[in-house]
Design a protein around this motif. Structure first.
Motif, PDB file in Angstrom:
ATOM      1  N   ARG A 160      10.674   0.381  -5.623  1.00 33.46           N
ATOM      2  CA  ARG A 160      10.051   1.711  -5.566  1.00 33.46           C
ATOM      3  C   ARG A 160      11.092   2.815  -5.433  1.00 33.46           C
ATOM      4  O   ARG A 160      10.987   3.852  -6.093  1.00 33.46           O
ATOM      5  N   TYR A 203      -0.101   6.558  -4.263  1.00 31.94           N
ATOM      6  CA  TYR A 203      -0.719   5.237  -4.147  1.00 31.94           C
ATOM      7  C   TYR A 203      -2.007   5.324  -3.345  1.00 31.94           C
ATOM      8  O   TYR A 203      -2.103   6.077  -2.374  1.00 31.94           O
ATOM      9  N   ARG A 207      -0.180  -9.642  -1.576  1.00 32.06           N
ATOM     10  CA  ARG A 207      -0.781  -8.846  -2.639  1.00 32.06           C
ATOM     11  C   ARG A 207      -0.064  -9.059  -3.966  1.00 32.06           C
ATOM     12  O   ARG A 207       1.134  -9.341  -3.989  1.00 32.06           O
ATOM     13  N   ARG A 257      10.958   2.586   4.047  1.00 29.68           N
ATOM     14  CA  ARG A 257       9.692   2.763   4.757  1.00 29.68           C
ATOM     15  C   ARG A 257       9.636   4.135   5.415  1.00 29.68           C
ATOM     16  O   ARG A 257      10.669   4.714   5.768  1.00 29.68           O
ATOM     17  N   ASP A 302      -3.185   2.579  -1.771  1.00 30.93           N
ATOM     18  CA  ASP A 302      -2.827   1.763  -0.608  1.00 30.93           C
ATOM     19  C   ASP A 302      -1.386   2.079  -0.228  1.00 30.93           C
ATOM     20  O   ASP A 302      -0.466   1.839  -1.014  1.00 30.93           O
ATOM     21  N   ARG A 303      -1.179   2.623   0.968  1.00 33.10           N
ATOM     22  CA  ARG A 303       0.164   3.046   1.391  1.00 33.10           C
ATOM     23  C   ARG A 303       0.744   2.148   2.473  1.00 33.10           C
ATOM     24  O   ARG A 303       1.796   2.439   3.052  1.00 33.10           O
ATOM     25  N   THR A 304       0.073   1.022   2.751  1.00 33.54           N
ATOM     26  CA  THR A 304       0.518   0.161   3.845  1.00 33.54           C
ATOM     27  C   THR A 304       1.815  -0.566   3.530  1.00 33.54           C
ATOM     28  O   THR A 304       2.462  -1.088   4.442  1.00 33.54           O
ATOM     29  N   ASP A 305       2.196  -0.618   2.262  1.00 28.14           N
ATOM     30  CA  ASP A 305       3.454  -1.280   1.916  1.00 28.14           C
ATOM     31  C   ASP A 305       4.656  -0.552   2.485  1.00 28.14           C
ATOM     32  O   ASP A 305       5.705  -1.162   2.708  1.00 28.14           O
ATOM     33  N   PHE A 314       3.851  -9.780  -3.848  1.00 30.48           N
ATOM     34  CA  PHE A 314       4.651  -9.237  -2.746  1.00 30.48           C
ATOM     35  C   PHE A 314       3.834  -9.446  -1.480  1.00 30.48           C
ATOM     36  O   PHE A 314       2.810  -8.779  -1.270  1.00 30.48           O
ATOM     37  N   THR A 324      13.285  -6.257  -3.518  1.00 29.29           N
ATOM     38  CA  THR A 324      12.090  -6.155  -2.685  1.00 29.29           C
ATOM     39  C   THR A 324      11.200  -5.037  -3.218  1.00 29.29           C
ATOM     40  O   THR A 324      11.613  -4.227  -4.055  1.00 29.29           O
ATOM     41  N   LEU A 325       9.975  -4.984  -2.697  1.00 30.13           N
ATOM     42  CA  LEU A 325       9.049  -3.938  -3.126  1.00 30.13           C
ATOM     43  C   LEU A 325       9.644  -2.554  -2.908  1.00 30.13           C
ATOM     44  O   LEU A 325       9.590  -1.689  -3.794  1.00 30.13           O
ATOM     45  N   THR A 326      10.238  -2.324  -1.741  1.00 29.33           N
ATOM     46  CA  THR A 326      10.782  -0.992  -1.465  1.00 29.33           C
ATOM     47  C   THR A 326      12.050  -0.711  -2.276  1.00 29.33           C
ATOM     48  O   THR A 326      12.297   0.436  -2.659  1.00 29.33           O
TER      49      THR A 326
END
Length: 353
Positions: free
Chosen positions: A8, A276, A245, A307, A278-281, A242, A3-5
């Motif tokens: 990261r 970043y 986006r 998160r 955009d930090r909404t992820d 993701f 996943t994205l997180t």
């Protein structure tokens, strides 16, 4: 692919850190925001296999990592071996930014005055001397240089941009300045194209998944320069979707996964959030004000399951055992052992000698 997180946390060296030395970690990250001096050391320690504040202090004292103004420009840690090519890539733009700050503040500092201060600061630091900004101010005042207002901060900033000074060892609990050429081992310069490519690699391998806008924000490059940088390393990046986006993922990150639901006490201004546009992820919009303000103040936050889930408050003294924690949502279920493990890791970093 994770996943994205997952990706990261792995790229940020939070999940299963790969490095044992501060310089290796900072070099991997490219640059790490370092406004809050004490907590920025924890940002480094948190990402190492095992670390103490003494190890980070030693790396700073030896010039293996350097705290200086660069990129946006603001305080960052960079690896000593990377500092010169990064300055070469960005210093002309940074000097223009500083000149605009000086003009906006109503100060009148001529080029001749900057040259005079550079010469004086170079002399006072030569021979391995390390001085705090307050001590530099005192010496400049004795030499007849105007030091009222915010002048000394601007003098030192310009000296950083010129590659004359950088951070040295701490002195009486305050950050010190040293001559860059005495503090940091010599390193070869890079052609501009190679420097742009290396900056992009450093960002995307440590911050994936990320967008071009994220890279523009982090690097301070123009959109044109940033797009060119990404193009130079295009073969190592893959555009992945993701949710709604599309973000770039560096080839070194594609297999990244994490297990369990890890919890970390992130310091103020941590790269996981500030790196970043955009930090909404990783942060719900309704919790934004509890993580950072419209004026660029970032708070210590709790990272839970990838998160931003809450806040924590560091003790008045680093060696104090009291660490306060709170979660944005009252129904957040966190195993007390997991939370205590994160708190104990923070305590151990500052207590160890």
């Amino acid at each position: 692919m994770g996943t994205l997180t997952d990706i990261r946390m792995a790229c940020h060296q939070l999940a299963e850190p790969e490095f044992g030395h501060p310089a290796d970690l900072v070099g991997w990250m490219g640059a790490m925001q370092a406004q809050d001096y004490t907590m920025s050391k924890w940002a480094v320690g948190l990402r190492l296999k095992s670390a103490t504040i003494a190890q980070v202090n030693e790396a700073l004292a030896k010039g293996e990592i350097v705290r200086t103004h660069i990129m946006r420009p603001t305080w960052h840690y960079v690896a000593g071996k990377d500092l010169r090519w990064m300055l070469q890539l960005t210093s002309s733009r940074l000097k223009k930014v500083i000149d605009s700050w000086v003009k906006a503040s109503g100060l009148d500092i001529s080029e001749n005055q900057y040259t005079q201060c550079n010469d004086l600061i170079g002399k006072m630091l030569s021979g391995g001397n390390c001085l705090t900004r307050e001590e530099i101010e005192m010496e400049l005042g004795h030499a007849g240089v105007p030091v009222t207002g915010d002048r000394v901060r601007r003098y030192v900033l310009r000296a950083e941009m010129e590659g004359i000074v950088c951070s040295g060892a701490d002195k009486n609990g305050k950050p010190g300045y040293a001559l860059l050429d005495e503090q940091v081992a010599p390193a070869s310069s890079l052609p501009r194209e190679e420097a742009l490519a290396r900056l992009a690699v450093n960002y995307f391998r440590s911050h994936s998944p990320a967008t071009l806008k994220d890279f523009v924000w982090w690097s301070g490059l123009s959109v044109t320069e940033a797009r060119h940088s990404v193009g130079l390393i295009g073969r190592s990046l893959t555009a992945e979707r993701f949710g709604q986006r599309e973000l770039f993922v560096h080839e070194s990150c594609r297999a990244a996964e994490t297990s369990g639901v890890p919890l970390y006490l992130l310091p103020a201004y941590d790269e996981y959030l500030i790196g970043y546009k955009d930090r909404t992820d990783v942060l719900r919009p309704e919790h934004r004000a509890r993580a950072f303000t419209n004026y660029g103040i970032f708070y210590p936050v709790i990272l839970y399951g990838g998160r931003i889930a809450g806040n924590w408050k560091r003790p008045a003294r680093p060696d104090d055992s009291c660490v306060e924690t709170s979660f944005f949502e009252t129904d957040t279920a966190v195993d007390r052992d997991i939370l205590e493990e994160a708190v104990n890791r923070y305590r151990a970093f500052y207590r160890a000698v």
